[in-house]
Design a protein around this motif. Sequence first.
Motif, PDB file in Angstrom:
ATOM      1  N   HIS A 184       0.839  -1.200   0.000  1.00 29.67           N
ATOM      2  CA  HIS A 184       0.000   0.000   0.000  1.00 29.67           C
ATOM      3  C   HIS A 184       0.879   1.257   0.000  1.00 29.67           C
ATOM      4  CE1 HIS A 184      -2.521   3.213   1.708  1.00 29.67           C
ATOM      5  NE2 HIS A 184      -3.543   2.569   1.173  1.00 29.67           N
ATOM      6  N   ALA A 185       1.962   1.225   0.758  1.00 31.01           N
ATOM      7  CA  ALA A 185       2.861   2.385   0.795  1.00 31.01           C
ATOM      8  C   ALA A 185       3.466   2.657  -0.581  1.00 31.01           C
ATOM      9  CB  ALA A 185       3.965   2.149   1.829  1.00 31.01           C
ATOM     10  N   LEU A 186       3.843   1.595  -1.300  1.00 31.84           N
ATOM     11  CA  LEU A 186       4.381   1.776  -2.648  1.00 31.84           C
ATOM     12  C   LEU A 186       3.343   2.412  -3.571  1.00 31.84           C
ATOM     13  CD1 LEU A 186       6.287  -1.602  -3.261  1.00 31.84           C
ATOM     14  CD2 LEU A 186       7.291   0.631  -2.767  1.00 31.84           C
ATOM     15  N   LEU A 187       2.120   1.898  -3.492  1.00 29.06           N
ATOM     16  CA  LEU A 187       1.059   2.419  -4.346  1.00 29.06           C
ATOM     17  C   LEU A 187       0.665   3.840  -3.958  1.00 29.06           C
ATOM     18  CD1 LEU A 187      -1.110  -0.802  -4.559  1.00 29.06           C
ATOM     19  CD2 LEU A 187       0.059   0.298  -6.474  1.00 29.06           C
ATOM     20  N   ALA A 188       0.654   4.120  -2.661  1.00 32.02           N
ATOM     21  CA  ALA A 188       0.312   5.474  -2.213  1.00 32.02           C
ATOM     22  C   ALA A 188       1.353   6.472  -2.691  1.00 32.02           C
ATOM     23  CB  ALA A 188       0.191   5.505  -0.690  1.00 32.02           C
ATOM     24  N   ASP A 189       2.627   6.095  -2.624  1.00 34.26           N
ATOM     25  CA  ASP A 189       3.688   6.986  -3.105  1.00 34.26           C
ATOM     26  C   ASP A 189       3.545   7.270  -4.593  1.00 34.26           C
ATOM     27  OD1 ASP A 189       4.788   7.172  -0.603  1.00 34.26           O
ATOM     28  OD2 ASP A 189       6.376   5.705  -0.953  1.00 34.26           O
ATOM     29  N   ALA A 190       2.985   6.285  -5.325  1.00 35.16           N
ATOM     30  CA  ALA A 190       2.790   6.459  -6.762  1.00 35.16           C
ATOM     31  C   ALA A 190       1.444   7.099  -7.082  1.00 35.16           C
ATOM     32  CB  ALA A 190       2.900   5.109  -7.471  1.00 35.16           C
ATOM     33  N   GLY A 191       0.679   7.460  -6.032  1.00 34.46           N
ATOM     34  CA  GLY A 191      -0.616   8.086  -6.225  1.00 34.46           C
ATOM     35  C   GLY A 191      -1.704   7.137  -6.678  1.00 34.46           C
ATOM     36  N   LEU A 192      -1.521   5.844  -6.403  1.00 33.13           N
ATOM     37  CA  LEU A 192      -2.459   4.838  -6.894  1.00 33.13           C
ATOM     38  C   LEU A 192      -3.313   4.223  -5.797  1.00 33.13           C
ATOM     39  CD1 LEU A 192      -0.030   3.058  -9.373  1.00 33.13           C
ATOM     40  CD2 LEU A 192      -1.860   4.679  -9.930  1.00 33.13           C
ATOM     41  N   ALA A 193      -3.074   4.570  -4.542  1.00 32.78           N
ATOM     42  CA  ALA A 193      -3.888   4.063  -3.439  1.00 32.78           C
ATOM     43  C   ALA A 193      -4.377   5.257  -2.629  1.00 32.78           C
ATOM     44  CB  ALA A 193      -3.076   3.119  -2.554  1.00 32.78           C
ATOM     45  N   THR A 194      -5.680   5.451  -2.607  1.00 31.96           N
ATOM     46  CA  THR A 194      -6.242   6.610  -1.912  1.00 31.96           C
ATOM     47  C   THR A 194      -6.910   6.232  -0.598  1.00 31.96           C
ATOM     48  OG1 THR A 194      -8.311   6.375  -3.156  1.00 31.96           O
ATOM     49  CG2 THR A 194      -6.618   7.808  -4.094  1.00 31.96           C
ATOM     50  N   GLY A 195      -7.102   4.939  -0.360  1.00 34.14           N
ATOM     51  CA  GLY A 195      -7.711   4.506   0.884  1.00 34.14           C
ATOM     52  C   GLY A 195      -6.682   4.405   1.999  1.00 34.14           C
ATOM     53  N   SER A 196      -7.155   4.179   3.209  1.00 34.32           N
ATOM     54  CA  SER A 196      -6.261   4.007   4.355  1.00 34.32           C
ATOM     55  C   SER A 196      -5.615   2.635   4.291  1.00 34.32           C
ATOM     56  CB  SER A 196      -7.043   4.141   5.663  1.00 34.32           C
ATOM     57  OG  SER A 196      -7.631   5.416   5.761  1.00 34.32           O
ATOM     58  N   PRO A 197      -4.368   2.510   4.738  1.00 25.93           N
ATOM     59  CA  PRO A 197      -3.713   1.198   4.719  1.00 25.93           C
ATOM     60  C   PRO A 197      -4.395   0.232   5.686  1.00 25.93           C
ATOM     61  CG  PRO A 197      -2.400   2.784   5.949  1.00 25.93           C
ATOM     62  CD  PRO A 197      -3.504   3.563   5.296  1.00 25.93           C
ATOM     63  N   PRO A 198      -4.236  -1.065   5.463  1.00 24.09           N
ATOM     64  CA  PRO A 198      -4.803  -2.038   6.399  1.00 24.09           C
ATOM     65  C   PRO A 198      -4.198  -1.853   7.786  1.00 24.09           C
ATOM     66  CG  PRO A 198      -4.069  -3.105   4.372  1.00 24.09           C
ATOM     67  CD  PRO A 198      -3.543  -1.713   4.338  1.00 24.09           C
ATOM     68  N   GLY A 199      -4.971  -2.123   8.807  1.00 27.16           N
ATOM     69  CA  GLY A 199      -4.440  -2.041  10.164  1.00 27.16           C
ATOM     70  C   GLY A 199      -3.374  -3.094  10.402  1.00 27.16           C
ATOM     71  N   PRO A 200      -2.401  -2.805  11.257  1.00 20.05           N
ATOM     72  CA  PRO A 200      -1.306  -3.751  11.482  1.00 20.05           C
ATOM     73  C   PRO A 200      -1.661  -4.893  12.427  1.00 20.05           C
ATOM     74  CG  PRO A 200      -0.956  -1.786  12.799  1.00 20.05           C
ATOM     75  CD  PRO A 200      -2.169  -1.521  11.956  1.00 20.05           C
ATOM     76  N   GLU A 201      -2.683  -4.715  13.249  1.00 19.49           N
ATOM     77  CA  GLU A 201      -2.966  -5.696  14.286  1.00 19.49           C
ATOM     78  C   GLU A 201      -3.951  -6.763  13.807  1.00 19.49           C
ATOM     79  OE1 GLU A 201      -1.438  -5.955  17.171  1.00 19.49           O
ATOM     80  OE2 GLU A 201      -0.212  -4.239  16.550  1.00 19.49           O
ATOM     81  N   PRO A 202      -3.661  -8.031  14.091  1.00 19.62           N
ATOM     82  CA  PRO A 202      -4.570  -9.121  13.707  1.00 19.62           C
ATOM     83  C   PRO A 202      -5.931  -8.980  14.379  1.00 19.62           C
ATOM     84  CG  PRO A 202      -2.412  -9.975  14.336  1.00 19.62           C
ATOM     85  CD  PRO A 202      -2.425  -8.530  14.717  1.00 19.62           C
ATOM     86  N   GLN A 203      -6.945  -9.446  13.692  1.00 19.08           N
ATOM     87  CA  GLN A 203      -8.294  -9.444  14.231  1.00 19.08           C
ATOM     88  C   GLN A 203      -8.705 -10.826  14.732  1.00 19.08           C
ATOM     89  OE1 GLN A 203     -10.694  -7.871  11.043  1.00 19.08           O
ATOM     90  NE2 GLN A 203      -9.912  -5.787  11.288  1.00 19.08           N
ATOM     91  N   SER A 204      -7.937 -11.831  14.349  1.00 16.63           N
ATOM     92  CA  SER A 204      -8.212 -13.196  14.803  1.00 16.63           C
ATOM     93  C   SER A 204      -7.277 -13.542  15.955  1.00 16.63           C
ATOM     94  CB  SER A 204      -8.013 -14.196  13.663  1.00 16.63           C
ATOM     95  OG  SER A 204      -8.867 -13.894  12.573  1.00 16.63           O
ATOM     96  N   PRO A 205      -7.684 -14.414  16.866  1.00 10.81           N
ATOM     97  CA  PRO A 205      -6.809 -14.804  17.976  1.00 10.81           C
ATOM     98  C   PRO A 205      -5.606 -15.588  17.469  1.00 10.81           C
ATOM     99  CG  PRO A 205      -8.756 -16.188  17.926  1.00 10.81           C
ATOM    100  CD  PRO A 205      -9.001 -15.085  16.944  1.00 10.81           C
ATOM    101  N   PRO A 206      -4.456 -15.480  18.145  1.00 18.13           N
ATOM    102  CA  PRO A 206      -3.266 -16.216  17.720  1.00 18.13           C
ATOM    103  C   PRO A 206      -3.477 -17.720  17.894  1.00 18.13           C
ATOM    104  CG  PRO A 206      -2.923 -15.247  19.887  1.00 18.13           C
ATOM    105  CD  PRO A 206      -4.233 -14.709  19.387  1.00 18.13           C
TER     106      PRO A 206
END
Length: 277
Positions: A184-206
Motif C-alpha cells: 500500500h505504501a508503494l502504491l500510495a507513493d505512486a498516487g495509486l492508493a487513496t484509501g487508508s492502509p490495512p491495520g497492522p494488528e490481527p483481528q483473529s486470535p493467535p
Amino acid sequence: MRFVALGDSLTEGVGDPVGRGRRGWAALLAQSLGGRAEFANLAVSGALTRDVAERQLPAALELRPDLVSVVVGVNDTLRGSFDIHAVARRLDTVYAAVTARRAVLLTACLPDPGAMLRLPRALATPLARRQRGVNEVVHVLSGRYGALHLHAADGRWTTDPAMWSVDRLHPGERGHRTLARAFHALLADAGLATGSPPGPEPQSPPPPRGAGAWWMATRGTAWLARRSVDLLPELLRLAAAEAGHRTPGATARLDLEASRAVTSALAGITPPSAPRP
C-alpha cells in the motif's frame, strides 16, 4: 481500478484463514485501494512460474486489469527440476504481457524457504542459493519493466515469529497485514492508493501453544513427504556437491557459479527497446 493477483499460496492467502476461506495480503490490499476497486485473486497454492505464465496470465489479461501483482518463484526452488533460465524467461513473459496492457505491475522478492523451515545447513544452503538467484532475476526484471517492487526477502519481519503461521513457511495474519501495508505504501507513493492502509494488528486470535507441533504431526508430515518425492533427492545431490568441495573458498565458488547462471539467464532475455509506460 481492477486489481488482479497472480502467484502461489502466499498470494492465495495461506496462513490468514477467515471463516472457512482464506484472505491474505492481496485481499487486504484490495480493500485499501480506495474508490470502487474490483479484485480477482487467481493465485493457486503450489503454483510455479510456469503455471503463472501458462494459466493465470491469460485469465488475468481477459479481465483487463489496471493493477497486477506477480509474486511467485519459491515453489520453483523447491523442485528438483529447478532451472533459473526457465524461471527468468517465464517471469519476463508475464511482466512483458502485463505492462504491454499498460497495467501497473507489483512484484516482490521473498525470504529463503530453507531458513524459514529451519532445514539443516547442508540442505538449506543450496535452497538459499536458488532463492537468491530468483530474487536477483525479479530485481532486474522489475527494473526493466518499471514495476513497483517490494524488498521482502530480509528485514526484521522475516525473523519475527509473530509474523508467521504455524507451518513456518507462510505469513500469519500479522505477516499478511505487514505485506499489504508495505505494498500500500508503494502504491500510495505512486498516487495509486487513496484509501487508508490495512491495520497492522490481527483481528483473529493467535494460534494456541503447541499448534506448530500439531500441524507438523498431522498436515506438515504429509506435505514434507509429497515434496520429498522430487525435492529431497535433488537437495541431497546438491548437499553432496557442497560437501565435496572441501577446499577453502568452495562455498564462494559455488555462489559464483550460481551468480553466473543468473547472469546468463538474464543475458538470454532481450531487454525492451524502450521504457514501458
